[in-house]
Design a protein around this motif. Structure first.
Motif, short mmCIF file in Angstrom:
data_model
loop_
_atom_site.label_atom_id
_atom_site.label_comp_id
_atom_site.label_asym_id
_atom_site.label_seq_id
_atom_site.Cartn_x
_atom_site.Cartn_y
_atom_site.Cartn_z
N MET A 1 -48.49 56.03 -48.96
CA MET A 1 -48.53 55.01 -47.47
C MET A 1 -48.68 54.17 -47.94
O MET A 1 -48.78 52.83 -47.67
N LYS A 2 -50.25 53.52 -49.20
CA LYS A 2 -50.24 52.55 -49.96
C LYS A 2 -49.38 51.80 -50.33
O LYS A 2 -49.30 50.60 -49.96
N LYS A 3 -48.39 52.72 -50.52
CA LYS A 3 -47.43 51.89 -51.63
C LYS A 3 -46.49 50.79 -50.88
O LYS A 3 -46.21 50.51 -50.80
N VAL A 4 -46.36 51.44 -49.47
CA VAL A 4 -45.55 50.90 -49.01
C VAL A 4 -45.98 50.17 -47.94
O VAL A 4 -45.64 49.17 -47.29
N ALA A 5 -47.39 50.82 -47.87
CA ALA A 5 -48.08 48.75 -47.20
C ALA A 5 -47.96 47.76 -47.89
O ALA A 5 -47.75 46.94 -47.54
N LEU A 6 -48.31 48.29 -49.14
CA LEU A 6 -48.52 47.19 -50.01
C LEU A 6 -46.59 46.53 -50.14
O LEU A 6 -46.96 45.14 -50.38
N ALA A 7 -45.68 47.31 -50.61
CA ALA A 7 -44.54 46.81 -50.61
C ALA A 7 -44.15 45.73 -48.96
O ALA A 7 -43.88 44.54 -49.66
N VAL A 8 -44.16 46.65 -47.60
CA VAL A 8 -44.13 45.99 -46.93
C VAL A 8 -44.72 44.74 -46.65
O VAL A 8 -44.51 43.26 -46.69
N THR A 9 -46.22 44.32 -47.07
CA THR A 9 -47.20 43.16 -47.23
C THR A 9 -46.64 41.86 -48.12
O THR A 9 -46.60 40.96 -47.63
N LEU A 10 -46.24 42.94 -49.42
CA LEU A 10 -46.16 41.69 -50.18
C LEU A 10 -44.62 40.93 -49.42
O LEU A 10 -44.59 39.82 -49.76
N PHE A 11 -43.84 41.78 -49.40
CA PHE A 11 -42.45 41.02 -48.71
C PHE A 11 -42.77 40.10 -47.93
O PHE A 11 -42.02 39.06 -47.67
N ILE A 12 -43.65 40.66 -46.52
CA ILE A 12 -43.50 39.63 -45.59
C ILE A 12 -44.61 38.49 -46.26
O ILE A 12 -44.36 37.34 -45.59
N GLY A 13 -45.48 38.34 -47.39
CA GLY A 13 -46.20 37.64 -48.05
C GLY A 13 -45.00 36.18 -48.65
O GLY A 13 -44.93 35.35 -48.45
N ALA A 14 -43.82 36.84 -49.51
CA ALA A 14 -42.69 36.56 -49.82
C ALA A 14 -42.19 35.65 -49.04
O ALA A 14 -41.89 34.41 -48.97
N LEU A 15 -41.92 36.07 -47.80
CA LEU A 15 -40.88 35.35 -47.01
C LEU A 15 -42.20 33.90 -46.25
O LEU A 15 -41.15 32.89 -45.91
N LEU A 16 -43.56 34.10 -46.38
CA LEU A 16 -44.80 33.29 -45.60
C LEU A 16 -44.43 32.79 -46.93
O LEU A 16 -44.34 31.35 -46.22
N LEU A 17 -44.36 32.62 -47.58
CA LEU A 17 -44.75 31.31 -48.40
C LEU A 17 -43.11 30.23 -48.97
O LEU A 17 -43.36 29.26 -48.97
N TYR A 18 -42.46 31.22 -48.87
CA TYR A 18 -41.16 30.58 -48.56
C TYR A 18 -41.00 30.01 -47.33
O TYR A 18 -39.90 28.50 -47.32
N ALA A 19 -41.40 30.32 -46.28
CA ALA A 19 -41.95 30.08 -45.40
C ALA A 19 -42.28 28.08 -45.53
O ALA A 19 -41.53 27.13 -44.42
N ALA A 20 -43.43 28.20 -45.83
CA ALA A 20 -44.91 27.44 -46.45
C ALA A 20 -43.93 26.16 -47.16
O ALA A 20 -44.34 24.92 -45.97
N LYS A 21 -42.67 26.11 -47.11
CA LYS A 21 -42.21 25.04 -48.28
C LYS A 21 -41.89 23.96 -46.99
O LYS A 21 -41.98 23.05 -47.63
N ASP A 22 -41.11 24.66 -45.97
CA ASP A 22 -40.81 23.97 -45.28
C ASP A 22 -41.58 23.28 -43.80
O ASP A 22 -41.68 21.82 -43.21
#
Lengths: 203, 252
Positions: free
Chosen positions: B1-22
């Motif tokens: 559960m914790k690993k899944v949560a971490l993966a989901v969180t990091l994926f969303i974080g990468a998306l957000l950081l990618y969007a922050a560039k704009d």
């Protein structure tokens, strides 16, 4: 990568504020998904909200802008008080040549501003954007209210199950579901039994 | 559960950081939010439409008055919901789940109570200042209301809840919260009766001896007072119910 136009330079130097909100948001999101304790989930939710509030407020920032409250010379209605003050000043002091001219100039300016006028585009850049501030002001208060409701629900769950660990609550609910027999809807007997049981309990 | 949560969180974080560039850079004057005509209108014309120098208050209580009114209603509903959720009735009230180990009768501490006695008038005066001065400096109904509510919570913390409930019982708090919303809606209805639209404060200049701009100033103050009533009452009701698990008795 670290050069003038590199991605990291762009993210960590020019847009560092967004990185902070993303990190805060992720901490909150992780807590909401991974933590087992309901209170810890709520703490995560609050951190998540804080990240969004900071994000909105930072959108309203303008380079060199002040808070969104009119400074005296931009306040279209505020000049009355200033005008009176200037006059008193001029009357009270033995007006030297210089004083008199500045008073005259300011009086003229005041007369020029007499009809309320809206600010020019240039002048609006001197104030931070008030709209995100308003939206977040209400968001904070509603956030407190919803957090209160969430805490009340948590207390209710504790009263019913004796625990606020999500796993244990779910296990208790499943056990309860497994042990209850779905009553036959056509016959009214089980209901009567329940009603008499309740009466017996109360007595 | 914790690993899944971490993966989901990091994926969303990468998306957000990618969007922050704009997103626009810090303090950019030409960012979409700052360059929008709505924001420009609020900054440029608040002083013409109203006599209020604080644009945040003007936008909150006048331009977006309808929004703020139902924001207040949301707080009121939250207060009622908490009371309803935690209300103990009949057999519920003496269930062992409500007993607490920390339930020991102790005298209120002398130093704490005397310090609080000195502090509370200052806190309440400051609450009134924040409320009444919200038009020309940072402040307003929500902020003043929360400070006022905090002063009642401080009484409950320093002595015990019954002491605070002597001054503001939960029943009276709910009534007070309702009165706050009635003040807000009443000012809106009054401007409707005078020929304007709902919450069109300028119409109040027919009954107040001031210009339409000044009428909006006074109506905003009235609206903020309504908000402050609701916020004060609901803050205290939330604290009283949450801190005692709905029993409304005993100390912290």
């Amino acid at each position: 990568m670290f050069g003038e136009d590199g991605l990291l330079n762009e993210l960590l130097v020019e847009r560092f504020n967004y990185c902070v909100y993303v990190v805060l948001l992720l901490i909150g999101l992780y807590a909401m998904i991974a933590k087992n304790n309901l209170i810890k989930k709520l703490i995560g939710m609050s951190i998540f909200q804080t990240a969004i509030i900071l994000f909105y407020v930072s959108i309203g920032v303008k380079e060199g802008g002040t808070i969104p409250i009119y400074v005296a010379e931009h306040d279209p209605h505020g000049h009355h008080a200033e005008h009176a003050a200037h006059r008193e000043e001029a009357n009270a002091t033995e007006a030297t040549e210089e004083n008199a001219t500045t008073a005259a100039v300011s009086n003229e300016e005041d007369h020029g501003h007499h009809a309320p006028r809206s600010l020019t585009d240039e002048e609006t850049f001197g104030y931070a954007n008030p709209l995100p501030h308003v939206l977040m002001l209400t968001a904070i208060v509603v956030g407190v209210a919803t957090l209160g409701v969430a805490l009340a629900l948590t207390q209710r769950i504790y009263r019913a199950f004796g625990t606020i660990e999500e796993d244990d609550v779910l296990a208790a609910i499943r056990a309860e579901d497994a042990s209850t027999v779905i009553p036959d809807l056509l016959s009214t007997k089980p209901k009567r039994v329940k009603a008499t049981q309740r009466k017996a309990k109360k007595a | 559960m914790k690993k899944v949560a971490l993966a989901v969180t990091l994926f969303i974080g990468a998306l957000l950081l990618y969007a922050a560039k704009d997103f626009s850079a810090w303090g950019d004057l030409q960012s979409p939010a700052s360059a929008s005509p709505v924001s420009k209108h609020f900054i440029a014309d608040t002083g013409v439409d109203t006599e209020v120098p604080n644009m945040v208050t003007a936008v909150l209580a006048d331009y977006r008055g309808f929004d703020t009114m139902f924001e207040t209603v949301v707080i009121f509903i939250a207060g009622i919901a908490i009371i309803a959720i935690l209300r103990c009735t009949g057999a519920d009230a003496d269930s062992p789940a409500l007993e607490r180990e920390s339930d020991v009768a102790t005298e209120p501490d002398l130093i704490v109570t005397n310090t609080v006695r000195l502090l509370i008038p200052v806190i309440q005066l400051f609450a009134f200042y924040v409320l009444a001065h919200g038009h020309v400096s940072p402040g307003g109904g929500f902020q003043g209301g929360v400070i006022m509510g905090a002063s009642f919570i401080l009484v409950a913390l320093a002595w015990d809840l019954p002491k605070a409930m002597e001054r503001l019982s939960v029943d009276r708090a709910v009534m007070l919260a309702g009165v706050g919303i009635l003040i807000y809606a009443g000012i809106g209805l009054l401007s409707m009766l005078l020929g304007g639209e709902f919450l069109d404060y300028a119409e109040l200049s027919h009954v107040l001896p001031v210009s339409p701009e000044m009428a909006r100033y006074h109506a905003m103050l009235g609206v903020e007072i309504g908000v402050a009533f609701t916020v004060t009452a609901v803050m205290f009701a939330i604290y009283a119910n949450l801190s005692t698990r709905g029993r409304l008795a005993g100390g912290l």
